[in-house]
Design a protein around this motif. Structure first.
Motif, PDB file in Angstrom:
ATOM      1  N   GLN A 298       0.816  -1.206   0.000  1.00 52.54           N
ATOM      2  CA  GLN A 298       0.000   0.000   0.000  1.00 52.54           C
ATOM      3  C   GLN A 298       0.856   1.265   0.000  1.00 52.54           C
ATOM      4  N   SER A 299       2.046   1.202   0.622  1.00 57.48           N
ATOM      5  CA  SER A 299       2.899   2.392   0.623  1.00 57.48           C
ATOM      6  C   SER A 299       3.441   2.680  -0.770  1.00 57.48           C
ATOM      7  N   ILE A 300       3.570   1.617  -1.593  1.00 62.52           N
ATOM      8  CA  ILE A 300       3.967   1.837  -2.988  1.00 62.52           C
ATOM      9  C   ILE A 300       2.811   2.437  -3.773  1.00 62.52           C
ATOM     10  N   PRO A 322      -6.053 -14.572  16.059  1.00 59.72           N
ATOM     11  CA  PRO A 322      -6.744 -15.072  14.854  1.00 59.72           C
ATOM     12  C   PRO A 322      -6.077 -14.529  13.592  1.00 59.72           C
ATOM     13  N   LYS A 323      -5.970 -15.377  12.596  1.00 59.89           N
ATOM     14  CA  LYS A 323      -5.338 -14.976  11.345  1.00 59.89           C
ATOM     15  C   LYS A 323      -6.094 -13.821  10.697  1.00 59.89           C
ATOM     16  N   LEU A 324      -5.341 -12.927  10.051  1.00 60.86           N
ATOM     17  CA  LEU A 324      -5.902 -11.762   9.358  1.00 60.86           C
ATOM     18  C   LEU A 324      -6.687 -10.859  10.319  1.00 60.86           C
ATOM     19  N   THR A 325      -6.128 -10.620  11.500  1.00 63.51           N
ATOM     20  CA  THR A 325      -6.760  -9.714  12.462  1.00 63.51           C
ATOM     21  C   THR A 325      -6.355  -8.271  12.205  1.00 63.51           C
ATOM     22  N   LEU A 326      -5.071  -8.018  11.989  1.00 63.60           N
ATOM     23  CA  LEU A 326      -4.596  -6.644  11.860  1.00 63.60           C
ATOM     24  C   LEU A 326      -4.922  -6.029  10.499  1.00 63.60           C
ATOM     25  N   GLN A 327      -4.970  -6.853   9.458  1.00 61.39           N
ATOM     26  CA  GLN A 327      -5.141  -6.309   8.107  1.00 61.39           C
ATOM     27  C   GLN A 327      -6.450  -5.520   7.926  1.00 61.39           C
ATOM     28  N   PRO A 328      -7.609  -6.013   8.417  1.00 59.74           N
ATOM     29  CA  PRO A 328      -8.840  -5.213   8.288  1.00 59.74           C
ATOM     30  C   PRO A 328      -8.762  -3.893   9.063  1.00 59.74           C
ATOM     31  N   LEU A 329      -8.033  -3.882  10.203  1.00 58.90           N
ATOM     32  CA  LEU A 329      -7.915  -2.647  10.976  1.00 58.90           C
ATOM     33  C   LEU A 329      -7.079  -1.616  10.232  1.00 58.90           C
ATOM     34  N   VAL A 330      -5.961  -2.078   9.643  1.00 61.52           N
ATOM     35  CA  VAL A 330      -5.108  -1.174   8.875  1.00 61.52           C
ATOM     36  C   VAL A 330      -5.823  -0.705   7.620  1.00 61.52           C
ATOM     37  N   GLU A 331      -6.549  -1.621   7.000  1.00 62.25           N
ATOM     38  CA  GLU A 331      -7.302  -1.257   5.794  1.00 62.25           C
ATOM     39  C   GLU A 331      -8.348  -0.194   6.114  1.00 62.25           C
ATOM     40  N   ASN A 332      -9.006  -0.334   7.259  1.00 60.03           N
ATOM     41  CA  ASN A 332      -9.991   0.663   7.683  1.00 60.03           C
ATOM     42  C   ASN A 332      -9.321   2.018   7.910  1.00 60.03           C
ATOM     43  N   ALA A 333      -8.139   2.006   8.567  1.00 52.71           N
ATOM     44  CA  ALA A 333      -7.418   3.256   8.826  1.00 52.71           C
ATOM     45  C   ALA A 333      -7.000   3.932   7.520  1.00 52.71           C
ATOM     46  N   LEU A 334      -6.607   3.117   6.533  1.00 52.73           N
ATOM     47  CA  LEU A 334      -6.140   3.673   5.271  1.00 52.73           C
ATOM     48  C   LEU A 334      -7.289   4.234   4.437  1.00 52.73           C
ATOM     49  N   TYR A 335      -8.316   3.424   4.222  1.00 52.32           N
ATOM     50  CA  TYR A 335      -9.376   3.807   3.282  1.00 52.32           C
ATOM     51  C   TYR A 335     -10.382   4.797   3.874  1.00 52.32           C
TER      52      TYR A 335
END
Length: 433
Positions: A298-300, A322-335
């Motif tokens: 995403q930084s690229i 749980p797998k894929l826990t942080l990714q939805p949080l970061v995605e929410n912060a980004l989008y």
């Protein structure tokens, strides 16, 4: 009607039927409680009215007779005029007491006593009026003295005696009402004890019968919800893949080979950790590695607006998550935070220990949320089926954490409009064995 109720009951799920069976024994208790409280309220209201009437009757000046007789005599002997005396004030005050007592008195006998007292007051008013008319006329002094001796003094005696009788009978009724309340309360207590014992026996019986079945249904529901979340994850990954491949294509066409190589490498790492041999629980180190690959990609893509920092100490590497826990949080912060902000944005992922738990916070300096929107998001992640798609990722993370580790853990959100948001997850300090 009976058929409709039976049909509606048959449509209920098994868990709903079990819960319904728990409720049924309490229905008689509810009706008994309502009946008891209503009768106690009604009895207490009557008791309060009777106390109020006694208090109000006690406010009547018990020196009324001597004061009224004295004031009348002073008028007769010419020491005072009726207008200058306290006679009108005393009569008016006594009538007001009668009016107030009439608003509090419900029983017929008490109301009849008030009518008698009111009649005595009216007679006294007439006697004073006769005396006032005689004053100034020659030869009326003896007549006024006779009215004072035969009518005024007798009338004030009867009036005061009637007030004494009213207070006596009201106090007597109070005692009778108190005994009635005690008897009623004792009867209700005995009935309630019996009813509660029956209900407890029924609840124990129902619990014994349904407990094993309920545990089985709960396990099946948990497994079903886990499957639903896995399906959701499989829907999330292709969406991200399409966007990333579009970015790689655009970079390749622009001749940025090194960036393409770096992005493809990060994408490969991202999906390697996403698949992870189908495991649903991973370590913090693995999930952080996964989110690092995600942020590199995403930084690229958003190199002009996105900076990030990951600060999760290594001592938390083998904590389970749980797998894929942080990714939805970061995605929410980004989008929803950074992309809607003018200028550059920053995402910080920080891990720390708090109250024997691991807390991982995703902090952004994006647009943030006002209090109304923040409450909507908080309510949405607690709902069983949030209507808003934008918060489904957060809801998914919260539910998976709670399913695996219990109700004490999950997602917490803080945000201020114009300043950014902090989305935190709380995990138990459960290490990989």
């Amino acid at each position: 009607m009976r058929k409709k109720l039976l049909k509606a009951y048959q449509k209920l799920t098994l868990v709903s039927r079990i819960r319904f069976s728990y409720i049924i024994p309490f229905v008689p208790i509810v009706f008994l409680t309502i009946f008891t409280y209503y009768n106690l309220w009604l009895s207490n209201r009557q008791y309060s009215d009777m106390i109020g009437s006694v208090v109000k009757a006690s406010s009547f000046n018990m020196e009324f007779k001597s004061d009224f007789d004295y004031e009348t005599y002073m008028v007769i002997v010419g020491q005072r005029d009726v207008s200058d005396s306290r006679l009108e004030e005393m009569l008016r005050s006594a009538k007001q007491v009668i009016v107030d007592l009439g608003n509090l008195t419900n029983k017929g006998e008490s109301a009849q006593r008030l009518t008698t007292i009111e009649k005595y007051l009216s007679n006294l008013e007439n006697y004073v009026d006769r005396i006032n008319k005689n004053i100034g006329r020659p030869g009326t002094y003896d007549e006024n003295i006779q009215i004072w001796e035969n009518d005024i003094q007798v009338g004030t005696s009867l009036l005061q005696e009637s007030f004494y009788q009213y207070i006596y009978y009201e106090v007597k009724d109070l005692d009778t009402e108190r005994e009635s309340q005690q008897e009623f309360f004792t009867r209700i207590v005995n009935i309630s004890i019996g009813a509660y014992l029956i209900v407890i026996a029924l609840v124990i019986l129902v619990s014994w019968y349904f407990n094993r079945l309920l545990r089985q249904v709960q396990q099946e529901q948990i497994q079903l919800r886990k499957t639903e979340f896995l399906v959701l994850q499989s829907q999330i990954n292709p969406h991200f893949l399409y966007n990333t491949l579009d970015a790689i294509t655009w970079l390749a066409e622009s001749g940025e080979q090194e960036t393409v190589v770096k992005m493809v490498g990060s994408l490969s790492e991202f999906f390697r950790t996403s698949l992870n041999h189908g495991k649903d629980i991973v370590t913090v180190a693995e999930d952080v590695h996964h989110i690092r690959s995600y942020l590199e990609i995403q930084s690229i893509r958003y190199q002009d607006i996105l900076e990030y920092e990951i600060d999760v100490p290594g001592r938390f590497d083998d904590i389970l998550i749980p797998k894929l826990t942080l990714q939805p949080l970061v995605e929410n912060a980004l989008y929803h935070g950074i992309k809607n902000k003018r200028g550059g944005g920053r995402i910080v992922i920080r891990g720390f220990e708090e109250n024997d738990s691991l807390v991982i916070s995703v902090i952004d300096n994006g647009v943030g949320m006002d209090e109304e929107r923040l409450n909507q998001v908080r309510d949405g992640i607690r709902e069983k089926a949030p209507e808003e798609k934008n918060i489904y990722g957060l809801y998914n993370v919260n539910e998976r954490i709670r399913l695996h580790f219990g109700e004490a853990y999950g997602v917490h959100i803080e945000s201020s409009q114009g300043e950014g948001s902090v989305i935190s997850i709380r995990l138990p300090m459960k290490h990989l064995s």
